[in-house]
Scaffold this motif. Structure first.
Motif, mmCIF file in Angstrom:
data_model
loop_
_atom_site.group_PDB
_atom_site.id
_atom_site.type_symbol
_atom_site.label_atom_id
_atom_site.label_comp_id
_atom_site.label_asym_id
_atom_site.label_seq_id
_atom_site.Cartn_x
_atom_site.Cartn_y
_atom_site.Cartn_z
ATOM 1 N N ARG A 111 0.860 -1.190 0.000
ATOM 2 C CA ARG A 111 0.000 0.000 0.000
ATOM 3 C C ARG A 111 0.899 1.245 0.000
ATOM 4 N NH1 ARG A 111 -4.038 -1.972 4.757
ATOM 5 N NH2 ARG A 111 -4.705 0.230 4.711
ATOM 6 N N THR A 112 1.592 1.424 -1.113
ATOM 7 C CA THR A 112 2.662 2.409 -1.217
ATOM 8 C C THR A 112 2.172 3.829 -0.980
ATOM 9 O OG1 THR A 112 3.739 0.938 -2.817
ATOM 10 C CG2 THR A 112 4.534 3.218 -2.682
ATOM 11 N N ALA A 113 1.052 4.198 -1.589
ATOM 12 C CA ALA A 113 0.569 5.580 -1.452
ATOM 13 C C ALA A 113 0.269 5.912 0.012
ATOM 14 C CB ALA A 113 -0.675 5.794 -2.312
ATOM 15 N N GLU A 114 -0.384 4.982 0.733
ATOM 16 C CA GLU A 114 -0.681 5.221 2.143
ATOM 17 C C GLU A 114 0.604 5.295 2.961
ATOM 18 O OE1 GLU A 114 -4.159 2.927 3.765
ATOM 19 O OE2 GLU A 114 -3.960 1.913 1.822
ATOM 20 N N ALA A 115 1.570 4.424 2.610
ATOM 21 C CA ALA A 115 2.849 4.425 3.325
ATOM 22 C C ALA A 115 3.562 5.759 3.141
ATOM 23 C CB ALA A 115 3.734 3.281 2.823
ATOM 24 N N GLU A 116 3.532 6.277 1.916
ATOM 25 C CA GLU A 116 4.202 7.552 1.668
ATOM 26 C C GLU A 116 3.532 8.688 2.435
ATOM 27 O OE1 GLU A 116 4.368 8.018 -2.532
ATOM 28 O OE2 GLU A 116 6.063 6.638 -2.782
ATOM 29 N N ARG A 117 2.202 8.648 2.543
ATOM 30 C CA ARG A 117 1.525 9.680 3.332
ATOM 31 C C ARG A 117 1.921 9.584 4.805
ATOM 32 N NH1 ARG A 117 -2.821 8.528 -0.240
ATOM 33 N NH2 ARG A 117 -3.806 7.106 1.259
ATOM 34 N N ALA A 118 2.066 8.349 5.312
ATOM 35 C CA ALA A 118 2.486 8.173 6.713
ATOM 36 C C ALA A 118 3.901 8.712 6.917
ATOM 37 C CB ALA A 118 2.425 6.695 7.091
ATOM 38 N N ILE A 119 4.786 8.458 5.950
ATOM 39 C CA ILE A 119 6.163 8.961 6.058
ATOM 40 C C ILE A 119 6.174 10.486 5.990
ATOM 41 C CG2 ILE A 119 8.444 8.947 4.985
ATOM 42 C CD1 ILE A 119 7.792 6.112 3.951
ATOM 43 N N GLU A 120 5.359 11.062 5.102
ATOM 44 C CA GLU A 120 5.285 12.522 5.002
ATOM 45 C C GLU A 120 4.853 13.137 6.331
ATOM 46 O OE1 GLU A 120 2.634 13.253 1.807
ATOM 47 O OE2 GLU A 120 4.097 12.779 0.232
ATOM 48 N N THR A 121 3.900 12.473 7.014
ATOM 49 C CA THR A 121 3.458 12.973 8.323
ATOM 50 C C THR A 121 4.606 12.960 9.323
ATOM 51 O OG1 THR A 121 1.207 12.163 7.920
ATOM 52 C CG2 THR A 121 1.830 12.591 10.208
ATOM 53 N N MET A 122 5.422 11.894 9.298
ATOM 54 C CA MET A 122 6.569 11.797 10.205
ATOM 55 C C MET A 122 7.590 12.893 9.915
ATOM 56 S SD MET A 122 7.074 7.668 10.017
ATOM 57 C CE MET A 122 8.566 7.697 10.982
ATOM 58 N N VAL A 123 7.879 13.093 8.631
ATOM 59 C CA VAL A 123 8.875 14.095 8.260
ATOM 60 C C VAL A 123 8.392 15.498 8.634
ATOM 61 C CG1 VAL A 123 10.158 15.100 6.331
ATOM 62 C CG2 VAL A 123 9.776 12.642 6.404
ATOM 63 N N ALA A 124 7.095 15.755 8.444
ATOM 64 C CA ALA A 124 6.552 17.067 8.831
ATOM 65 C C ALA A 124 6.655 17.269 10.346
ATOM 66 C CB ALA A 124 5.104 17.175 8.377
ATOM 67 N N ARG A 125 6.466 16.194 11.106
ATOM 68 C CA ARG A 125 6.535 16.284 12.570
ATOM 69 C C ARG A 125 7.970 16.484 13.043
ATOM 70 N NH1 ARG A 125 4.172 11.174 15.073
ATOM 71 N NH2 ARG A 125 2.259 12.036 14.168
ATOM 72 N N ASP A 126 8.913 15.786 12.418
ATOM 73 C CA ASP A 126 10.328 15.903 12.793
ATOM 74 C C ASP A 126 11.164 15.791 11.529
ATOM 75 O OD1 ASP A 126 12.850 15.840 13.793
ATOM 76 O OD2 ASP A 126 12.600 14.087 15.075
ATOM 77 N N PRO A 127 11.541 16.926 10.904
ATOM 78 C CA PRO A 127 12.279 16.876 9.635
ATOM 79 C C PRO A 127 13.635 16.202 9.738
ATOM 80 C CG PRO A 127 11.347 19.059 9.999
ATOM 81 C CD PRO A 127 11.164 18.295 11.280
#
Length: 294
Positions: free
Chosen positions: A68-84
């Protein structure tokens, strides 16, 4: 029949454990759907920041494993936004997962950098100079990240780096308290006392300094059990004798380990840094990596 029994056993295990620990065990057992179901029931807002990042990380791991690549990428984007500055431990993930994290970070970091710059500039315009100085420093730190370094050398981020450095220096100077007034004269005017200038602290950015050489720099083992590797960063100031004058965590590992690492850093020893052959103070960054036992 055997697969059903295994799934039932994993579900019972998840019910008896802490949700995060259960999700880790389910992920390690390749029960990705079950691990994801457990993670989705954990309210991240009620967890400490480090645990919330770990939950998001395992959610991304499971989604990638399930295709589920698209969902995984959204989860990673959330992490990066929280802690770059967040990076998953490279020893605990496959090259495919590591590549997915790097790809998302390379796409997300330019926008995050520009947004962080805008927030710091807004604080500067409001004359909130301490907050602005910290904000511009974070912008420069993220630009030095390996996933952002290449694009940060090109416009428009290269121009933003110059602006951030200039505004940081202005904000630091503006935030400094004014010098104390000279003492009032008793009989005749007396000259203001001469305040000795604090020794300059050099860093890797100074081209004329010879960096210190490590004599003793050992980190203590992690006090307890760890399943997922963690990364942090220490900043130390080495004095003119090679001793550690001060130490602080620039990036936290977690509350249990930070204090242990800082205490150990006070006992590190180096040959002092020099400029023109004279010992000087030196600011040094030390990467902290905690790994699970092999």
């Amino acid at each position: 029949m055997m697969i059903a029994a295994l799934a039932l056993g994993l579900s019972l295990l998840a019910a008896d454990q802490d949700p995060l620990a259960a999700a880790r065990d389910l992920y390690a057992s390749a029960a990705y759907e079950d691990a994801l179901a457990v993670l989705n029931r954990v309210p991240e807002a009620s967890r400490p920041p480090a645990e919330a990042l770990t939950i998001s990380q395992y959610r991304a791991f499971c989604l990638l494993a399930l295709g589920r690549t698209a969902e995984a990428e959204r989860a990673i984007e959330t992490m990066v936004a929280r802690d770059p500055t967040y990076h998953p431990a490279t020893t605990d993930i496959s090259p495919r997962v590591r590549t997915a994290f790097s790809d998302v970070r390379r796409r997300a970091l330019p926008g995050i950098i520009q947004q962080a710059y805008a927030q710091a500039k807004a604080a500067f315009d409001r004359k909130e100079f301490e907050a602005a100085a910290a904000g511009f420093a974070r912008v420069l730190d993220v630009m030095n990240d390996p996933d952002a370094a290449a694009i940060a050398r090109q416009p428009p981020l290269s121009d933003l780096r110059t602006l951030a450095g200039g505004f940081r220096d202005l904000a630091v100077n503006a935030a400094a308290p004014p010098p104390p007034p000279p003492p009032a004269p008793i009989v005749a005017p007396a000259p203001a006392p001469v305040v000795p200038r604090a020794p300059r602290i050099y860093s890797p950015e100074d081209p004329d300094v010879v960096p210190p050489r490590i004599l003793r720099q050992e980190l203590p083992p992690y006090p307890g059990r760890i399943l997922v590797g963690r990364h942090g960063a220490l900043e130390i100031v080495i004095d003119e004798t090679g001793a550690v004058e001060s130490a602080m965590m620039r990036q936290s590992v977690n509350s249990a380990y930070d204090g242990v690492a800082l205490k150990a850093a006070k006992n590190w020893r180096y040959t002092p840094a020099t400029v023109d052959g004279k010992p000087v103070k030196y600011r040094k960054a030390v990467q902290v990596t905690v790994k699970p036992p092999a």
